[in-house]
Design a protein around this motif. Structure first.
Motif, short mmCIF file in Angstrom:
data_model
loop_
_atom_site.label_atom_id
_atom_site.label_comp_id
_atom_site.label_asym_id
_atom_site.label_seq_id
_atom_site.Cartn_x
_atom_site.Cartn_y
_atom_site.Cartn_z
N LEU A 230 0.87 -1.17 0.00
CA LEU A 230 0.00 0.00 0.00
C LEU A 230 0.91 1.22 0.00
CD1 LEU A 230 -2.94 1.11 0.24
CD2 LEU A 230 -2.59 1.15 2.71
N GLU A 231 1.20 1.74 -1.19
CA GLU A 231 2.10 2.88 -1.28
C GLU A 231 1.93 3.61 -2.61
OE1 GLU A 231 5.98 1.11 -0.80
OE2 GLU A 231 6.27 0.82 -2.95
N ASP A 232 2.32 4.87 -2.62
CA ASP A 232 2.35 5.69 -3.82
C ASP A 232 3.61 5.33 -4.60
OD1 ASP A 232 1.66 7.94 -5.53
OD2 ASP A 232 3.36 8.96 -4.59
N TYR A 233 3.56 5.46 -5.91
CA TYR A 233 4.70 5.06 -6.75
C TYR A 233 5.97 5.81 -6.39
CZ TYR A 233 3.67 9.34 -9.44
OH TYR A 233 3.46 10.65 -9.82
N ARG A 234 5.84 7.04 -5.89
CA ARG A 234 7.01 7.84 -5.54
C ARG A 234 7.75 7.28 -4.32
NH1 ARG A 234 3.24 12.85 -7.07
NH2 ARG A 234 1.80 11.29 -6.24
N GLN A 235 7.08 6.40 -3.57
CA GLN A 235 7.69 5.80 -2.39
C GLN A 235 8.42 4.49 -2.68
OE1 GLN A 235 3.92 5.38 -0.34
NE2 GLN A 235 4.31 7.17 0.95
N THR A 236 8.26 3.97 -3.88
CA THR A 236 8.79 2.65 -4.21
C THR A 236 10.31 2.68 -4.37
OG1 THR A 236 6.72 2.11 -5.34
CG2 THR A 236 8.61 0.71 -5.81
N ARG A 237 10.95 1.63 -3.86
CA ARG A 237 12.40 1.49 -3.96
C ARG A 237 12.72 0.12 -4.56
NH1 ARG A 237 11.61 5.96 -3.33
NH2 ARG A 237 12.48 7.46 -1.82
N GLY A 238 13.92 0.01 -5.16
CA GLY A 238 14.36 -1.26 -5.72
C GLY A 238 14.69 -1.14 -7.19
N THR A 239 15.08 -2.26 -7.78
CA THR A 239 15.38 -2.32 -9.21
C THR A 239 14.58 -3.46 -9.81
OG1 THR A 239 17.62 -1.49 -8.85
CG2 THR A 239 17.19 -2.59 -10.94
N PHE A 240 13.99 -3.22 -10.98
CA PHE A 240 13.10 -4.19 -11.59
C PHE A 240 13.49 -4.41 -13.05
CE2 PHE A 240 10.93 -2.15 -8.11
CZ PHE A 240 10.31 -3.20 -7.45
N ASP A 241 13.30 -5.65 -13.50
CA ASP A 241 13.57 -5.99 -14.90
C ASP A 241 12.48 -5.47 -15.83
OD1 ASP A 241 15.96 -7.74 -14.41
OD2 ASP A 241 14.45 -8.88 -13.28
N ARG A 242 11.27 -5.44 -15.32
CA ARG A 242 10.13 -4.96 -16.10
C ARG A 242 9.21 -4.16 -15.19
NH1 ARG A 242 13.19 -6.72 -19.41
NH2 ARG A 242 12.74 -8.18 -21.13
N ILE A 243 8.58 -3.14 -15.77
CA ILE A 243 7.57 -2.36 -15.06
C ILE A 243 6.33 -2.26 -15.93
CG2 ILE A 243 6.97 -0.11 -14.07
CD1 ILE A 243 9.89 0.36 -13.47
N LEU A 244 5.18 -2.43 -15.33
CA LEU A 244 3.93 -2.20 -16.05
C LEU A 244 3.02 -1.33 -15.20
CD1 LEU A 244 1.35 -4.84 -15.45
CD2 LEU A 244 3.68 -5.61 -15.16
N SER A 245 2.24 -0.50 -15.85
CA SER A 245 1.24 0.32 -15.18
C SER A 245 0.00 0.29 -16.06
CB SER A 245 1.75 1.74 -14.99
OG SER A 245 0.76 2.53 -14.34
N VAL A 246 -1.06 -0.30 -15.55
CA VAL A 246 -2.27 -0.52 -16.34
C VAL A 246 -3.45 0.18 -15.68
CG1 VAL A 246 -3.83 -2.25 -17.34
CG2 VAL A 246 -1.38 -2.75 -17.09
N GLY A 247 -3.97 1.23 -16.31
CA GLY A 247 -5.16 1.91 -15.81
C GLY A 247 -4.91 2.74 -14.57
N MET A 248 -3.68 3.14 -14.33
CA MET A 248 -3.35 3.96 -13.17
C MET A 248 -2.91 5.36 -13.55
SD MET A 248 -0.27 5.09 -11.76
CE MET A 248 0.14 5.92 -10.24
N PHE A 249 -2.34 5.53 -14.74
CA PHE A 249 -1.75 6.80 -15.13
C PHE A 249 -2.80 7.92 -15.19
CE2 PHE A 249 0.52 9.73 -18.04
CZ PHE A 249 1.75 9.77 -17.39
N GLU A 250 -4.07 7.55 -15.33
CA GLU A 250 -5.15 8.53 -15.36
C GLU A 250 -5.26 9.30 -14.04
OE1 GLU A 250 -6.40 4.94 -17.87
OE2 GLU A 250 -5.26 5.35 -16.04
N HIS A 251 -4.66 8.76 -12.98
CA HIS A 251 -4.72 9.40 -11.66
C HIS A 251 -3.44 10.16 -11.32
CE1 HIS A 251 -8.24 6.99 -11.40
NE2 HIS A 251 -7.62 5.86 -11.18
N VAL A 252 -2.48 10.20 -12.22
CA VAL A 252 -1.18 10.81 -11.92
C VAL A 252 -1.25 12.33 -11.97
CG1 VAL A 252 1.19 11.08 -12.80
CG2 VAL A 252 0.16 8.80 -12.62
#
Length: 394
Positions: A230-252
């Motif tokens: 339960l967190e906002d994307y700006r709080q996320t830490r780490g490194t990922f091989d792939r990122i997906l965002s589906v139906g969330m960008f409308e709230h940015v």
């Protein structure tokens, strides 16, 4: 959720006979000309014709635009057998630009001056929309509870199949390989994370700003290599091989588009891929729809192509841009059919005004996609460009 929490007011749907003044008659004449240009007749016999039960409707719509139209529908002032077609026709003649004098400018100014999608504001959408009841979403959506556009292009005949086809499309576009670490920004109720972990043997971190979504997602994804936060994307830490965002960008929000892209770039490995799935609009508009803002998606805003490309310029290489927006009209109609079928059970938890509000939301949205005023885009972005070139997937 109470009416107050949902933004609803106690109003009667009884037909009234108010005193009609000269300004009401002028508003009726002006509005009927707009409707006629769209092929809509007041109290006509076609499915898209509007049936007016209160003559004050016209002035209410002229002054308050979508807010007036939507609240009047919730109050029982008008109805229509085919709301989706009614809205489609209005959008095709650009009727919204001719009304809404009182509310459109203040909302535009608010969006320009205040960043309502950062800090605690990022969690408002979770409380006001996604937390209103898992029972509602479970009844309306497919079995995986995927709350975004399905993919009907390759012969899918049911909502379940269309959503599975969309998840498969995403996985193939991202070229997922076993053992990869994947970030799902806006993971919903965990359906996408569950599918990717189970089918492609990847590890998934899913983030959401909705407490109800997070709780159910953890329950549904138990036993799989999935972490729900339960967190906002700006709080996320780490490194990922792939990122997906589906139906969330409308709230940015447009003031945060660049921040979103910078955050994604920080989190993504140099040889990684980002898939962004979002609703989009044809023309950049830095305001918010008044009715949607108050009753459905507070602080939401649709990106345009120009705003999107400016956000990732210099951070990512655009590998692919896929538009299948007409598929959302089909998806929304499937959700509406499920909602109508489930209403006798849902009525124990939600009142009649909520029913009219939610029905209008689904069918109004379908009409927007039918008119091609709204789009659905899937962008594939890479930090440095895919070596040898990216092969588009459809």
């Amino acid at each position: 959720m109470t009416k107050h929490e949902l933004g609803l007011t106690s109003t009667s749907s009884a037909i009234v006979r108010p005193r009609i003044t000269a300004i009401h008659r002028w508003a009726r004449n002006y509005t009927t000309r707009i409707l006629a240009a769209a092929g809509i007749t007041v109290n006509g016999s076609q499915p898209w014709d509007v049936q007016v039960y209160d003559e004050r409707l016209y002035l209410r719509c002229l002054l308050n635009g979508s807010l007036g139209l939507g609240e009047a529908y919730m109050d029982g002032w008008w109805d229509c057998a085919a709301i989706d077609e009614f809205i489609c026709r209005l959008l095709q003649v650009q009727a919204p630009a001719k009304v809404g004098w009182l509310v459109n400018f203040p909302l535009w100014l608010d969006s320009r001056l205040i960043n309502r999608q950062r800090g605690k504001g990022a969690f408002v959408i979770g409380r006001r929309h996604y937390d209103i009841g898992n029972d509602l979403y479970a009844a309306m959506l497919d079995r995986r509870m995927i709350y975004s556009c399905g993919y009907w292009e390759n012969g899918a005949r049911t909502l379940d199949k269309a959503q599975e086809a969309k998840l498969d499309l995403i996985a193939r576009k991202l070229d997922l390989q076993p053992g990869m670490r994947v970030l799902d920004i806006g993971c919903g109720w965990g359906g996408t994370a569950h599918y990717l972990a189970e089918r492609y043997s990847v590890q998934v971190v899913g983030i959401t700003v909705s407490q109800a979504q997070a709780a159910l997602a953890r329950e549904r994804c138990h036993g799989l290599p999935i972490e729900i936060r339960l967190e906002d994307y700006r709080q996320t830490r780490g490194t990922f091989d792939r990122i997906l965002s589906v139906g969330m960008f409308e709230h940015v929000g447009y003031r945060n588009y660049r921040t979103f892209m910078k955050t994604a770039r920080r989190l993504l490995a140099d040889d990684g891929l980002l898939l962004l799935h979002t609703i989009g609009t044809n023309v950049a508009y830095q305001g918010r729809d008044a009715w949607i803002e108050r009753y459905i998606f507070p602080n939401s805003m649709l990106p345009s192509p120009r705003l999107l490309t400016a956000a990732f310029e210099g951070l990512f290489v655009l590998e692919d841009w896929h538009n299948f927006g007409i598929n959302y009209a089909t998806t929304l109609k499937a959700w509406h059919a499920n909602f109508e079928q489930a209403w006798p059970q849902l009525a124990h938890s939600y009142d009649e005004q909520f029913y009219r509000m939610w029905r209008l939301y689904l069918l109004m949205s379908a009409g927007s996609f039918m008119a091609r005023a709204s789009q659905v885009w899937q962008l594939v972005l890479s930090p440095c460009g895919v070596r040898g070139g990216y092969r588009s997937v459809r």
